[in-house]
Design a protein around this motif. Structure first.
Motif, PDB file in Angstrom:
ATOM      1  N   ASN A  47       0.839  -1.209   0.000  1.00 19.89           N
ATOM      2  CA  ASN A  47       0.000   0.000   0.000  1.00 19.89           C
ATOM      3  C   ASN A  47       0.870   1.254   0.000  1.00 19.89           C
ATOM      4  N   ALA A  52      -0.720   7.355   2.236  1.00 16.70           N
ATOM      5  CA  ALA A  52      -0.826   6.160   3.081  1.00 16.70           C
ATOM      6  C   ALA A  52      -0.135   6.413   4.420  1.00 16.70           C
ATOM      7  N   SER A 186      -8.347   4.097   2.504  1.00 16.57           N
ATOM      8  CA  SER A 186      -7.342   4.382   1.479  1.00 16.57           C
ATOM      9  C   SER A 186      -7.763   5.565   0.618  1.00 16.57           C
TER      10      SER A 186
END
Length: 533
Positions: A47, A52, A186
């Protein structure tokens, strides 16, 4: 090519896998780690999307097993970014010489229990086969990404990106028309940065989520020194707390606080940031009255951030109570919608009809895009395991067993699957806790069970079916006492079409769960079935 027989195979190189490999090697076990990625990191390897960041404070989101490690690693921010967390895990791997035990770039596709040999036989997508007495799955609760099944999805002629598999390279969005599908954690983290870079950003939202600012900041030397002085106490609070962090709810019950105190508590919890808002008062995710008060407070804050009343209404959650989907932690998310080049499409009233070569067509209109970003989440808690063809005793299929609701004992062991131990799986606190400490607890419990069997001469152990059924029912009953069960969340599998519904994590609290595990271990692993070849 078949490798020699190992004592233990660990699948995964995130927090749980790395801890387990390090400590298995320390215990003198021949351990093989298998990891689909090209290096350690787990979730934080894959990710890499813009924005993030962890929603647990950096000081807490780290291993506690080595005091020198805790002292030597200097976190730079209150909430660490993905690159910093990945650097930390790389440092841990180097410091404890974990990488030589791993085979990277090896995605496990099957694992089968060999009853006569009392071994697991594991195969990867490269053709590698390996066998071991013990198989520990540390494959992660959020590691099976999902792409929506949209007509024409593969016909898009532009660039396609996915938050959960972001490329390890710079992505230039300057001058480009960008679409993002999904406004979970996200999406909420990525959207402000995508908006800064793109000429146009269209956000396609199915469900609005609660998000609270991170109130992130650099950690200066004075704060760091104080944190180090207080570290032992902070860790003690975390290990004995309900979620693996030192934060607890306001000591005065909501019903006993007057309006001024309630307002002050909500405000203080808001400025703590992110998921901590749901801990303002005890019972906030249980009592509808307290939860509604939190909702009203949130909606006042939202009104201060979003100018347009119509957009604000679309961004207001309507399908779940505060905290029953994981509260997102953001940096400027809501304010992004005040930008002229950012627009919001409500997929409840305007569903996507198809993806076309030039963009996305909804039931209302066609929009042209140069880039589509999918922030569409994971098959959480179970998906990484059901993606593998795991066969237990007599060819029993884990995938078939879990086509209904997964039955586990303590979330770690499964009836019919000897010597298979699952870390942070369904039936554990996992995603409801600080995953760094939860991973330590899970890895330590698994290795303690391995040591017990080796020391007593048992060659196999599995959950007793009735013990697993009782533990699973206990977890579901606890969830039914709260507001969580009614929320259409990935906690319950509601984001995956056809997935059996039920609350997957253990909601009884981190310390309570640890006490359950300790009681089982102290009773010579009551609820487990031991065997000898």
């Amino acid at each position: 090519m078949t490798t020699h027989e190992h004592d233990l195979i660990v699948v995964g190189a995130g927090f749980a896998g790395l801890y387990t490999v390090i400590h298995a090697a320390r215990a003198g076990l021949d351990v093989l780690g298998l990891e689909a990625g090209d290096d350690v990191g787990g979730t934080w390897y894959w990710n890499r999307y813009p924005g993030a960041r962890c929603d647990v404070e950096s000081i807490d989101y780290s291993y506690s097993f080595d005091d020198d490690l805790q002292r030597e690693w200097r976190w730079s921010e209150r909430y660490a970014t993905q690159p910093e967390i990945l650097d930390y895990l790389s440092h841990v791997a180097d410091r404890f010489d974990a990488r030589p035990h791993y085979r990277f770039g090896e995605r496990v596709v099957s694992a089968a229990w060999d009853e006569p040999a009392q071994l697991w036989r594991v195969r990867t997508d490269s053709g590698l086969t390996a066998c071991a007495r013990w198989l520990i799955m540390a494959s992660g609760g959020l590691s099976a990404p999902q792409l929506p099944d949209i007509p024409g999805r593969d016909s898009f002629a532009g660039e396609v990106l996915q938050t959960s598999a972001w490329p390890d390279r710079a992505v230039d969005l300057a001058g480009r028309r960008v679409a993002i599908i999904g406004t979970g954690s996200s999406g909420v983290q990525a959207i402000p940065l995508l908006a800064e870079a793109a000429a146009e950003l269209v956000v396609y939202q199915r469900s609005a989520n609660y998000s609270v600012p991170a109130f992130n900041r650099p950690i200066d030397d004075e704060e760091w020194a104080h944190a180090q002085d207080d570290l032992a106490h902070r860790r003690e609070l975390s290990w004995n707390g309900p979620a693996g962090s030192p934060w607890t709810s306001h000591p005065v019950p909501y019903a006993e606080a007057d309006e001024a105190e309630r307002e002050a508590v909500f405000e203080e919890s808001w400025t703590r940031g992110g998921v901590l808002f749901a801990k303002a008062f005890a019972q906030l995710t249980v009592d509808p009255v307290i939860n509604d008060a939190a909702r009203v407070f949130f909606e006042r804050k939202l009104a201060e951030k979003v100018d347009d009343a119509g957009i604000r209404a679309l961004l207001t959650p309507r399908d779940h109570a505060v905290g029953t989907k994981r509260i997102c932690t953001d940096s400027g998310y809501y304010e992004t919608y005040n930008r002229d080049h950012v627009s919001l499409v409500d997929l409840r009233s305007e569903p996507i009809a198809e993806v076309a070569p030039a963009g996305i067509r909804t039931t209302a209109r066609m929009r042209a895009h140069d880039v589509i970003v999918y922030a569409t989440g994971f098959d959480a808690m179970t998906g990484a395991l059901t993606a593998i063809d795991i066969r237990g005793r007599d060819g029993r299929s884990l995938r078939e067993d879990w086509s209904g609701f997964p039955s586990t004992y303590l979330g770690v062991a499964l009836p019919g699957f000897p010597n298979l131990l699952v870390l942070n799986g369904p039936g554990t606190p996992s995603v409801l806790s600080n995953m760094a400490l939860s991973s330590e607890q899970q890895g330590a419990f698994a290795l303690r069970l391995v040591a017990y069997c080796r020391g007593t001469g048992f060659t196999s152990v599995e959950a007793r079916a009735d013990a697993a059924a009782e533990w699973t029912a206990h977890g579901l009953e606890l969830a039914d006492r709260t507001l969580f069960g009614a929320a259409p969340s990935w906690y319950t599998g509601a984001n995956i079409d056809g997935k059996a519904r039920g609350f997957l994590p253990y909601i009884g609290g981190f310390k309570t769960y640890i006490d359950h595990c300790e009681a089982v271990a102290d009773a010579d692993y009551a609820g487990f079935v031991m065997g000898r070849r």
